[in-house]
Design a protein around this motif. Sequence first.
Motif, short mmCIF file in Angstrom:
data_model
loop_
_atom_site.label_atom_id
_atom_site.label_comp_id
_atom_site.label_asym_id
_atom_site.label_seq_id
_atom_site.Cartn_x
_atom_site.Cartn_y
_atom_site.Cartn_z
N ARG A 76 7.59 11.35 0.06
CA ARG A 76 8.05 10.02 -0.33
C ARG A 76 9.14 9.54 0.63
NH1 ARG A 76 8.30 11.37 -6.73
NH2 ARG A 76 6.31 10.42 -7.36
N LEU A 77 10.03 10.46 1.03
CA LEU A 77 11.10 10.11 1.96
C LEU A 77 10.51 9.61 3.29
CD1 LEU A 77 14.20 10.16 2.52
CD2 LEU A 77 13.84 12.43 3.48
N GLU A 78 9.55 10.35 3.83
CA GLU A 78 8.91 9.94 5.09
C GLU A 78 8.18 8.61 4.93
OE1 GLU A 78 7.97 14.42 6.87
OE2 GLU A 78 6.61 13.51 5.39
N ALA A 79 7.53 8.43 3.80
CA ALA A 79 6.79 7.18 3.56
C ALA A 79 7.75 5.99 3.50
CB ALA A 79 5.99 7.28 2.27
N ILE A 80 8.90 6.18 2.90
CA ILE A 80 9.89 5.09 2.85
C ILE A 80 10.40 4.80 4.25
CG2 ILE A 80 12.21 4.47 2.05
CD1 ILE A 80 11.35 5.93 -0.64
N TYR A 81 10.64 5.84 5.04
CA TYR A 81 11.07 5.61 6.42
C TYR A 81 9.95 4.97 7.25
CZ TYR A 81 15.82 7.27 6.30
OH TYR A 81 17.16 7.37 6.05
N GLY B 130 14.68 6.09 -8.28
CA GLY B 130 14.09 6.68 -9.48
C GLY B 130 13.15 7.85 -9.28
N LEU B 131 12.79 8.15 -8.02
CA LEU B 131 11.80 9.19 -7.78
C LEU B 131 12.37 10.34 -6.95
CD1 LEU B 131 8.73 6.94 -6.83
CD2 LEU B 131 9.17 8.04 -9.04
N ASP B 132 11.73 11.48 -7.05
CA ASP B 132 12.09 12.64 -6.22
C ASP B 132 11.44 12.42 -4.85
OD1 ASP B 132 12.32 15.04 -4.89
OD2 ASP B 132 11.71 16.26 -6.63
N LEU B 133 12.26 12.12 -3.86
CA LEU B 133 11.75 11.76 -2.54
C LEU B 133 11.27 12.98 -1.74
CD1 LEU B 133 14.30 8.99 -1.45
CD2 LEU B 133 12.21 8.80 -2.82
N THR B 134 11.50 14.18 -2.25
CA THR B 134 11.05 15.36 -1.52
C THR B 134 9.59 15.71 -1.80
OG1 THR B 134 11.70 16.95 -3.24
CG2 THR B 134 13.40 16.31 -1.60
N LYS B 135 8.99 15.08 -2.78
CA LYS B 135 7.59 15.36 -3.12
C LYS B 135 6.65 14.79 -2.06
CE LYS B 135 8.40 17.00 -7.35
NZ LYS B 135 8.35 18.39 -7.63
N THR B 136 5.50 15.43 -1.87
CA THR B 136 4.49 14.98 -0.91
C THR B 136 3.48 14.08 -1.60
OG1 THR B 136 4.75 16.93 0.48
CG2 THR B 136 2.67 15.74 0.69
N CYS B 137 3.26 12.91 -1.02
CA CYS B 137 2.29 11.93 -1.54
C CYS B 137 0.88 12.39 -1.16
CB CYS B 137 2.56 10.55 -0.95
SG CYS B 137 4.22 9.94 -1.25
N THR B 138 -0.03 12.39 -2.13
CA THR B 138 -1.38 12.89 -1.87
C THR B 138 -2.45 11.80 -1.93
OG1 THR B 138 -1.66 13.47 -4.21
CG2 THR B 138 -0.82 15.20 -2.73
N GLY C 81 0.82 -1.21 0.00
CA GLY C 81 0.00 0.00 0.00
C GLY C 81 0.86 1.25 0.00
N PHE C 82 1.91 1.25 0.82
CA PHE C 82 2.81 2.40 0.84
C PHE C 82 3.54 2.55 -0.49
CE2 PHE C 82 2.05 3.05 5.27
CZ PHE C 82 2.31 4.41 5.43
N LEU C 83 3.88 1.46 -1.11
CA LEU C 83 4.55 1.52 -2.42
C LEU C 83 3.62 2.18 -3.45
CD1 LEU C 83 7.18 0.87 -3.79
CD2 LEU C 83 6.34 -1.44 -4.23
N GLU C 84 2.33 1.86 -3.38
CA GLU C 84 1.35 2.50 -4.28
C GLU C 84 1.27 4.00 -4.00
OE1 GLU C 84 -2.55 0.68 -4.43
OE2 GLU C 84 -1.65 -1.32 -4.37
N VAL C 85 1.26 4.37 -2.72
CA VAL C 85 1.20 5.79 -2.34
C VAL C 85 2.46 6.52 -2.83
CG1 VAL C 85 1.26 7.38 -0.36
CG2 VAL C 85 -0.35 5.45 -0.38
N ILE C 86 3.62 5.91 -2.63
CA ILE C 86 4.90 6.51 -3.05
C ILE C 86 4.93 6.72 -4.56
CG2 ILE C 86 7.38 6.02 -3.28
CD1 ILE C 86 7.06 4.58 -0.44
N ASN C 87 4.37 5.76 -5.30
CA ASN C 87 4.36 5.85 -6.77
C ASN C 87 3.14 6.59 -7.31
OD1 ASN C 87 6.77 4.43 -7.83
ND2 ASN C 87 5.96 2.77 -6.59
N GLY C 88 2.27 7.04 -6.40
CA GLY C 88 1.04 7.71 -6.80
C GLY C 88 1.22 9.21 -6.97
N PRO C 89 0.08 9.92 -6.95
CA PRO C 89 0.13 11.38 -7.17
C PRO C 89 0.89 12.10 -6.06
CG PRO C 89 -2.09 10.67 -6.54
CD PRO C 89 -1.27 9.43 -6.72
N VAL C 90 1.59 13.16 -6.46
CA VAL C 90 2.39 13.96 -5.52
C VAL C 90 2.19 15.45 -5.81
CG1 VAL C 90 4.17 12.21 -5.10
CG2 VAL C 90 4.44 13.82 -7.00
N THR C 91 2.58 16.24 -4.81
CA THR C 91 2.60 17.69 -4.98
C THR C 91 3.95 18.20 -4.46
OG1 THR C 91 1.66 18.10 -2.79
CG2 THR C 91 0.11 17.97 -4.63
#
Length: 168
Positions: free
Chosen positions: A140-145, A120-128, A51-61
């Motif tokens: 994304r960084l917080e979600a990975i942690y 492969g992703l910009d980890l500074t973006k916020t997952c929405t 589920g977190f992997l989907e969020v990380i790869n999902g829409p961001v702002t």
Amino acid sequence: MEKIIREADETLSALEYEFSRFDSPQINEVPFEGSWTAGQLAEHLVLSNSGFLEVINGPVTETDKPADLMVKEIRKDFLNFNVKYNSPKEIYPEDRTYNQPELLKSLKQIREGISDAITGLDLTKTCTAYELPGYGFLTRLEAIYFVIYHTQRHVHQLKNIYNELDSN
């Protein structure tokens, strides 16, 4: 970047290793009253981490805070083994017989997906796609942690389950 790659790989590999130590029938044995089986614990992590992997790869702002703002709090919460948490129903594992090779395959796929996301992703973006209760929308960084510390918590529990079953 090297640090998070290493931490994620070591943690998710440790999960696979610890889960693979069980004999197949053992993964469905309840080690002590009130505990999940090893299979249920692995299923919980498959549900949560995928589920977190989907969020990380999902829409961001764009992010309007430090990208790692919640990391220390997530670490403090999940690595406090004196506190017991209840799993949200969406990631609560069913009471059924689990298949160890299937779970190991899923865990490996998730580990590879997390590695791909980190590199492969910009980890500074916020997952929405999902607002985590108590933490809000994570970068994304917080979600990975979150995945790392939540998994470390359950690796600790998995070792306890193994030791309990192994001593019987």
